[in-house]
Design a protein around this motif. Structure first.
Motif, PDB file in Angstrom:
ATOM      1  N   ASN A 112       0.820  -1.200   0.000  1.00 33.02           N
ATOM      2  CA  ASN A 112       0.000   0.000   0.000  1.00 33.02           C
ATOM      3  C   ASN A 112       0.855   1.251   0.000  1.00 33.02           C
ATOM      4  O   ASN A 112       0.462   2.280  -0.529  1.00 33.02           O
ATOM      5  CB  ASN A 112      -0.912   0.018   1.226  1.00 33.02           C
ATOM      6  N   GLY A 113       2.004   1.189   0.604  1.00 34.04           N
ATOM      7  CA  GLY A 113       2.857   2.365   0.668  1.00 34.04           C
ATOM      8  C   GLY A 113       3.638   2.621  -0.589  1.00 34.04           C
ATOM      9  O   GLY A 113       4.325   3.621  -0.702  1.00 34.04           O
ATOM     10  N   GLU A 114       3.568   1.706  -1.580  1.00 29.84           N
ATOM     11  CA  GLU A 114       4.337   1.856  -2.801  1.00 29.84           C
ATOM     12  C   GLU A 114       3.595   2.624  -3.897  1.00 29.84           C
ATOM     13  O   GLU A 114       4.111   2.799  -4.985  1.00 29.84           O
ATOM     14  CB  GLU A 114       4.726   0.468  -3.329  1.00 29.84           C
ATOM     15  N   ARG A 115       2.379   3.111  -3.606  1.00 29.48           N
ATOM     16  CA  ARG A 115       1.621   3.834  -4.621  1.00 29.48           C
ATOM     17  C   ARG A 115       2.275   5.160  -4.983  1.00 29.48           C
ATOM     18  O   ARG A 115       2.213   5.607  -6.114  1.00 29.48           O
ATOM     19  CB  ARG A 115       0.197   4.113  -4.127  1.00 29.48           C
ATOM     20  N   GLY A 116       2.863   5.813  -3.987  1.00 24.91           N
ATOM     21  CA  GLY A 116       3.486   7.098  -4.247  1.00 24.91           C
ATOM     22  C   GLY A 116       2.506   8.248  -4.250  1.00 24.91           C
ATOM     23  O   GLY A 116       2.876   9.403  -4.434  1.00 24.91           O
ATOM     24  N   ASP A 117       1.200   7.975  -4.064  1.00 26.44           N
ATOM     25  CA  ASP A 117       0.199   9.023  -4.066  1.00 26.44           C
ATOM     26  C   ASP A 117      -0.085   9.475  -2.641  1.00 26.44           C
ATOM     27  O   ASP A 117       0.083   8.724  -1.685  1.00 26.44           O
ATOM     28  CB  ASP A 117      -1.109   8.514  -4.684  1.00 26.44           C
ATOM     29  N   SER A 118      -0.579  10.716  -2.519  1.00 33.04           N
ATOM     30  CA  SER A 118      -1.047  11.185  -1.231  1.00 33.04           C
ATOM     31  C   SER A 118      -2.285  10.405  -0.836  1.00 33.04           C
ATOM     32  O   SER A 118      -3.088  10.007  -1.674  1.00 33.04           O
ATOM     33  CB  SER A 118      -1.374  12.673  -1.317  1.00 33.04           C
ATOM     34  N   LYS A 119      -2.464  10.176   0.458  1.00 38.21           N
ATOM     35  CA  LYS A 119      -3.646   9.471   0.919  1.00 38.21           C
ATOM     36  C   LYS A 119      -4.882  10.356   0.890  1.00 38.21           C
ATOM     37  O   LYS A 119      -5.997   9.852   0.977  1.00 38.21           O
ATOM     38  CB  LYS A 119      -3.410   8.940   2.339  1.00 38.21           C
ATOM     39  N   MET A 120      -4.703  11.650   0.767  1.00 36.87           N
ATOM     40  CA  MET A 120      -5.817  12.589   0.732  1.00 36.87           C
ATOM     41  C   MET A 120      -6.058  13.062  -0.703  1.00 36.87           C
ATOM     42  O   MET A 120      -5.115  13.355  -1.433  1.00 36.87           O
ATOM     43  CB  MET A 120      -5.527  13.791   1.622  1.00 36.87           C
ATOM     44  N   PHE A 121      -7.331  13.139  -1.102  1.00 35.58           N
ATOM     45  CA  PHE A 121      -7.660  13.731  -2.394  1.00 35.58           C
ATOM     46  C   PHE A 121      -9.055  14.340  -2.326  1.00 35.58           C
ATOM     47  O   PHE A 121      -9.894  13.953  -1.493  1.00 35.58           O
ATOM     48  CB  PHE A 121      -7.550  12.711  -3.533  1.00 35.58           C
ATOM     49  N   LEU A 122      -9.277  15.309  -3.195  1.00 33.81           N
ATOM     50  CA  LEU A 122     -10.571  15.976  -3.278  1.00 33.81           C
ATOM     51  C   LEU A 122     -11.317  15.409  -4.478  1.00 33.81           C
ATOM     52  O   LEU A 122     -10.839  15.499  -5.609  1.00 33.81           O
ATOM     53  CB  LEU A 122     -10.386  17.488  -3.429  1.00 33.81           C
ATOM     54  N   ASP A 123     -12.467  14.819  -4.232  1.00 35.86           N
ATOM     55  CA  ASP A 123     -13.262  14.222  -5.296  1.00 35.86           C
ATOM     56  C   ASP A 123     -14.319  15.227  -5.765  1.00 35.86           C
ATOM     57  O   ASP A 123     -15.121  15.721  -4.962  1.00 35.86           O
ATOM     58  CB  ASP A 123     -13.940  12.948  -4.816  1.00 35.86           C
ATOM     59  N   LEU A 124     -14.315  15.527  -7.054  1.00 28.69           N
ATOM     60  CA  LEU A 124     -15.312  16.407  -7.664  1.00 28.69           C
ATOM     61  C   LEU A 124     -16.159  15.581  -8.628  1.00 28.69           C
ATOM     62  O   LEU A 124     -15.624  14.943  -9.533  1.00 28.69           O
ATOM     63  CB  LEU A 124     -14.638  17.554  -8.419  1.00 28.69           C
ATOM     64  N   TYR A 138      -7.262   4.509   2.078  1.00 26.97           N
ATOM     65  CA  TYR A 138      -6.544   3.535   2.903  1.00 26.97           C
ATOM     66  C   TYR A 138      -6.538   2.211   2.146  1.00 26.97           C
ATOM     67  O   TYR A 138      -7.560   1.731   1.708  1.00 26.97           O
ATOM     68  CB  TYR A 138      -7.175   3.390   4.299  1.00 26.97           C
ATOM     69  N   GLY A 139      -5.339   1.677   1.974  1.00 31.39           N
ATOM     70  CA  GLY A 139      -5.191   0.539   1.075  1.00 31.39           C
ATOM     71  C   GLY A 139      -5.262   1.035  -0.357  1.00 31.39           C
ATOM     72  O   GLY A 139      -5.390   2.222  -0.646  1.00 31.39           O
ATOM     73  N   ASN A 140      -5.169   0.124  -1.295  1.00 37.05           N
ATOM     74  CA  ASN A 140      -5.213   0.482  -2.707  1.00 37.05           C
ATOM     75  C   ASN A 140      -6.621   0.530  -3.259  1.00 37.05           C
ATOM     76  O   ASN A 140      -6.825   0.973  -4.392  1.00 37.05           O
ATOM     77  CB  ASN A 140      -4.397  -0.524  -3.528  1.00 37.05           C
ATOM     78  N   THR A 141      -7.599   0.069  -2.508  1.00 37.39           N
ATOM     79  CA  THR A 141      -8.929  -0.102  -3.087  1.00 37.39           C
ATOM     80  C   THR A 141     -10.037   0.645  -2.362  1.00 37.39           C
ATOM     81  O   THR A 141     -11.160   0.689  -2.861  1.00 37.39           O
ATOM     82  CB  THR A 141      -9.304  -1.597  -3.110  1.00 37.39           C
ATOM     83  N   ARG A 142      -9.782   1.230  -1.212  1.00 36.45           N
ATOM     84  CA  ARG A 142     -10.867   1.833  -0.443  1.00 36.45           C
ATOM     85  C   ARG A 142     -10.555   3.279  -0.098  1.00 36.45           C
ATOM     86  O   ARG A 142      -9.403   3.640   0.165  1.00 36.45           O
ATOM     87  CB  ARG A 142     -11.139   1.026   0.829  1.00 36.45           C
TER      88      ARG A 142
END
Length: 419
Positions: free
Chosen positions: A238-250, A298-302
């Protein structure tokens, strides 16, 4: 309703993870490594959700047979996904109004309306929560399309206010327990709540809601084995995604709905010589929405988050006109504002999107005030387009306790936030 397939550990001594390794570290069950087939049967009842169904539903027992194919997840974090077919045997369900049916006292029909059988194609995802070496307890959700041979007809199906169109949307959720009896055979059972309605795209739109237990059997194809992955490995992936865990969904939505107010007026409040009396043709009105939510992955899918929903209904002025004609002097506004909790679950490029909203502001007239709850639900599916930076398209159905309010086509875009 759904048979969604589950993952259970193989009892073979040749499993790739040893008993000692499992004992040393808490393990996460990841699912079948090969496709599996499940067949389930369930009796149930049609739930009476309003005064009509409580008074006029006669026998309300149904039976459902489901066949589903489980697709193995490609990573330990993915949910268990299945696609299947459900055949609902609803021919014993009958409806009959025992009192005058309109404002001029027209007598009730001289026949009982039969609900009829339906066939549904669906997809579901299942989330395991707890389990042992031979058993597992999970929850699932799903959606699909159904076809009902019988629907409302003012001449031959006048009391069928549950099914308003041949094609209907299908929603399902439930709890399931699975037990492995051999390396390739499993038993499963649980409780299922499912729903057929036209998504407010026609009238009537009360929908049929079914509740009941189910039992079934699962066969896993040769070579299928339940395998486990240590939590430490999952966390590392899960930590290998390189993306921030926070995002704004529009999310922007364009939807449509037929008005329950027009259904009530034409069926029960106009005289028989009116051209709209007992019509089964209803105009569709446009609705628009803008959803924003701050999401935590959290995780790659949720991902789960909280945000605001802004809704605009073009039908507000028409509803106000009908309310005024009936002597109601209440405020109306095409705008609605709501606070919403969101949850997304992904399987490869598909994402199941769920939401629970609470109205902060809503003025949609007398009928909405009396029949709607202060909260609503959303359920739908999106597909992420490759090479478009997370842009997805899909649909959602907005409901008030399993009674559809409208159906939307949507476009969503995630704005990744810096760490």
């Amino acid at each position: 309703m759904l048979s969604v397939l589950l993952a259970i550990r193989s009892a073979n001594a040749t499993d790739s993870t040893s008993v000692e390794a499992i004992a040393d570290d808490r393990a996460v069950m990841t699912g079948y490594s090969r496709p599996s087939i499940a067949v389930t049967y369930g009796p149930g009842t049609v739930l009476p959700f309003d005064n009509f169904s409580r008074k006029y539903l006669k026998p309300n027992v149904i039976h459902a047979l489901t066949v589903a194919v489980h697709l193995p997840p490609s990573s330990p974090e993915e949910p268990h996904l299945s696609f299947g077919m459900r055949y609902g045997m609803n021919h014993d369900v009958r409806m009959h109004r025992d009192e005058p049916v309109d404002m001029v006292g027209s007598p009730p029909a001289d026949y009982e309306t039969q609900m009829g059988n339906n066939l549904t194609l669906f997809g579901t995802y299942e989330r395991p929560w707890i389990g042992g070496r031979r058993w597992q307890l999970s929850t699932y959700m799903g959606t699909g399309l159904g076809y009902s041979r019988r629907k409302y007809n003012p001449k031959t199906q006048v009391d069928n206010e549950l099914i308003g169109s041949h094609v209907s949307l299908y929603l399902t959720l439930g709890v399931v327990y699975t037990y492995r009896v051999s390396p390739h055979w499993l038993l499963r059972g649980g409780v299922d709540l499912s729903h057929h309605s036209n998504g407010a795209l026609s009238c009537p739109n009360k929908g049929a809601n079914y509740l009941g237990p189910f039992v079934g059997i699962v066969y896993t194809t040769p070579g299928s084995a339940f395998h486990e992955v240590k939590e430490s490995n999952v966390d590392k992936r899960n930590g290998e995604r390189g993306d921030s865990k926070m995002f704004l969904d529009l999310t922007v939505g364009v939807g449509a709905k037929a008005l329950d107010e027009e259904w009530q007026r034409t069926q029960f409040h106009v005289p028989p010589d009116d051209p709209d009396y007992r019509t089964d043709h209803f105009r569709l009105y446009a609705a628009y929405s803008l959803q924003t939510a701050l999401m935590w992955r959290y995780g790659n899918t949720r991902a789960t988050g909280l945000g605001l929903d802004l809704l605009y209904g073009t039908y507000s002025r028409h509803v106000e006109k009908m309310d005024r004609a009936e002597g109601h002097n209440v405020s109306h506004s095409p705008w609605s504002v709501a606070l919403a909790v969101r949850h997304n679950v992904s399987f490869r490029r598909f994402t199941a999107r769920f939401g629970l909203g609470y109205y902060l502001y809503r003025r949609m007239g007398v009928r909405a005030k009396s029949s709607e709850q202060p909260f609503y639900e959303r359920i739908g599916v999106h597909y992420t387009i490759p090479h478009m930076h997370g842009l997805s398209i899909g649909f959602q159905v907005k409901t008030h306790i399993f009674r559809s309010d409208l159906t939307e086509l949507q476009v969503a875009f995630p704005l990744r936030l810096k760490r």
